[in-house]
Motif scaffolding. Structure first.
Motif, PDB file in Angstrom:
ATOM      1  N   ARG A  54       0.732  -1.281   0.080  1.00  0.00           N
ATOM      2  CA  ARG A  54      -0.016  -0.022   0.092  1.00  0.00           C
ATOM      3  C   ARG A  54       0.888   1.200  -0.068  1.00  0.00           C
ATOM      4  O   ARG A  54       2.012   1.243   0.665  1.00  0.00           O
TER       5      ARG A  54
ATOM      6  N   LEU B  88       0.760   5.227   0.913  1.00  0.00           N
ATOM      7  CA  LEU B  88      -0.049   6.245   1.590  1.00  0.00           C
ATOM      8  C   LEU B  88       0.539   7.602   1.223  1.00  0.00           C
ATOM      9  O   LEU B  88       1.653   7.891   1.166  1.00  0.00           O
TER      10      LEU B  88
ATOM     11  N   ARG C 129      -5.811  11.160   3.539  1.00  0.00           N
ATOM     12  CA  ARG C 129      -5.001  10.171   3.299  1.00  0.00           C
ATOM     13  C   ARG C 129      -5.507   9.386   2.430  1.00  0.00           C
ATOM     14  O   ARG C 129      -6.651   9.010   2.332  1.00  0.00           O
TER      15      ARG C 129
ATOM     16  N   ARG D 104      -5.455   5.998   0.098  1.00  0.00           N
ATOM     17  CA  ARG D 104      -4.950   4.480   0.141  1.00  0.00           C
ATOM     18  C   ARG D 104      -5.003   3.900  -1.117  1.00  0.00           C
ATOM     19  O   ARG D 104      -6.067   3.745  -1.461  1.00  0.00           O
TER      20      ARG D 104
END
Length: 71
Positions: A12, A14, A28, A30
């Motif tokens: 992932r 960020l 944020r 993702r």
């Protein structure tokens, strides 16, 4: 290829997006590398079909990755 190992890892990324007016209320985003790969290929190819051909996936897999990214 002798002795090759297939390491498929889910990662992932960020990203923090902030504007000048709200430095304290950051948002944020993702996403995983597959979603980013499909997004870029779609932007370059102009369609999910072209993206799927470019990254060697099915059109439904490309569409699914984009839908996951939208969510």
């Amino acid at each position: 290829m002798v002795g090759s190992i297939d390491r498929t890892e889910k990662r992932r990324i960020l990203l923090t997006m902030t504007g000048k007016s709200d430095q304290q209320n950051s948002t944020r985003l993702r996403l995983n590398l597959r979603q980013l790969e499909v997004f870029v290929a779609t932007a370059r190819g102009g369609s999910t079909r072209a993206a799927a051909d470019r990254i060697a996936r099915s059109q439904s897999a490309a569409s699914s990755a984009l839908a996951d990214l939208e969510g």
